[in-house]
Design a protein around this motif. Sequence first.
Motif, PDB file in Angstrom:
ATOM      1  N   THR A 136      -9.349 -20.534 -39.350  1.00 56.37           N
ATOM      2  CA  THR A 136     -10.026 -19.655 -38.654  1.00 56.37           C
ATOM      3  C   THR A 136     -11.447 -19.821 -38.020  1.00 56.37           C
ATOM      4  O   THR A 136     -12.071 -19.665 -36.797  1.00 56.37           O
ATOM      5  N   ALA A 137     -12.231 -20.148 -38.956  1.00 59.89           N
ATOM      6  CA  ALA A 137     -13.734 -20.639 -38.796  1.00 59.89           C
ATOM      7  C   ALA A 137     -13.717 -21.747 -37.905  1.00 59.89           C
ATOM      8  O   ALA A 137     -14.693 -21.931 -36.822  1.00 59.89           O
ATOM      9  N   THR A 139      -8.240 -18.713 -43.482  1.00 59.18           N
ATOM     10  CA  THR A 139      -9.766 -18.468 -43.151  1.00 59.18           C
ATOM     11  C   THR A 139     -10.569 -19.873 -42.861  1.00 59.18           C
ATOM     12  O   THR A 139     -11.443 -19.633 -41.719  1.00 59.18           O
ATOM     13  N   VAL A 152     -13.654 -13.923 -39.312  1.00 60.33           N
ATOM     14  CA  VAL A 152     -13.620 -14.798 -40.513  1.00 60.33           C
ATOM     15  C   VAL A 152     -14.383 -14.104 -41.739  1.00 60.33           C
ATOM     16  O   VAL A 152     -13.813 -14.144 -42.885  1.00 60.33           O
ATOM     17  N   ALA A 181     -16.080 -21.464 -44.944  1.00 61.51           N
ATOM     18  CA  ALA A 181     -15.731 -20.609 -43.761  1.00 61.51           C
ATOM     19  C   ALA A 181     -16.806 -19.514 -43.408  1.00 61.51           C
ATOM     20  O   ALA A 181     -17.280 -19.415 -42.595  1.00 61.51           O
ATOM     21  N   HIS A 182     -17.044 -18.875 -44.657  1.00 66.14           N
ATOM     22  CA  HIS A 182     -18.054 -17.837 -44.526  1.00 66.14           C
ATOM     23  C   HIS A 182     -19.324 -18.338 -44.221  1.00 66.14           C
ATOM     24  O   HIS A 182     -20.151 -17.493 -43.538  1.00 66.14           O
ATOM     25  N   MET A 227     -20.097 -20.958 -42.489  1.00 66.89           N
ATOM     26  CA  MET A 227     -20.097 -21.493 -41.177  1.00 66.89           C
ATOM     27  C   MET A 227     -20.279 -20.135 -40.209  1.00 66.89           C
ATOM     28  O   MET A 227     -20.967 -20.157 -39.448  1.00 66.89           O
ATOM     29  N   ALA A 228     -19.397 -19.110 -40.647  1.00 67.78           N
ATOM     30  CA  ALA A 228     -19.424 -18.023 -39.533  1.00 67.78           C
ATOM     31  C   ALA A 228     -20.803 -17.156 -39.690  1.00 67.78           C
ATOM     32  O   ALA A 228     -21.124 -16.862 -38.682  1.00 67.78           O
ATOM     33  N   THR A 276     -14.175 -14.540 -33.279  1.00 69.37           N
ATOM     34  CA  THR A 276     -13.391 -14.989 -34.204  1.00 69.37           C
ATOM     35  C   THR A 276     -14.307 -15.439 -35.371  1.00 69.37           C
ATOM     36  O   THR A 276     -13.587 -14.854 -36.708  1.00 69.37           O
ATOM     37  N   MET A 277     -15.549 -15.503 -35.258  1.00 73.09           N
ATOM     38  CA  MET A 277     -16.431 -15.714 -36.535  1.00 73.09           C
ATOM     39  C   MET A 277     -16.573 -14.308 -37.167  1.00 73.09           C
ATOM     40  O   MET A 277     -16.733 -14.350 -38.424  1.00 73.09           O
TER      41      MET A 277
END
Length: 133
Positions: free
Chosen positions: A76-77, A73, A99, A108-109, A111-112, A95-96
């Motif tokens: 991917t972010a 995860t 995520v 990660a979440h 950032m997305a 991509t975001m």
Amino acid sequence: MVGAGARLHVDALALFEALAVLRPGRDFPWIGQLAVWLNRGQADEAVRVLQQGCQCAAQAPEDSQTAHPGDLTLLTAFLGFAQHMARRTADSRQTMQKVLTMPYHPHAHAMAKDMLGLTTQNTLLTPLQEPST
């Protein structure tokens, strides 16, 4: 001195590439390489490296010592961030969004959500909390 400092990226890449061989399913060797490439202004190379890192993390067995549940995860972010830096806006957005459908990772979440404009405050600078269910 400037020449010596400018060549530090070679040593940094060698270190992170070696770590990627030892721990291919972990996030830190790939994010380290990402940082080197972005600092050198080579966002396309950062995207290539993160794509490889995501493949390695996806293939790592869940019960192995070389994988961690949230690593894919987070990778991917960072891939989405690298795509943004490489001016691949549509890819970055897609991509975001992906995520946010992946297993929860607080950084990660956040950032997305920030990059997708889904927050009203800077969640990267606030205390992290598990999502409420």
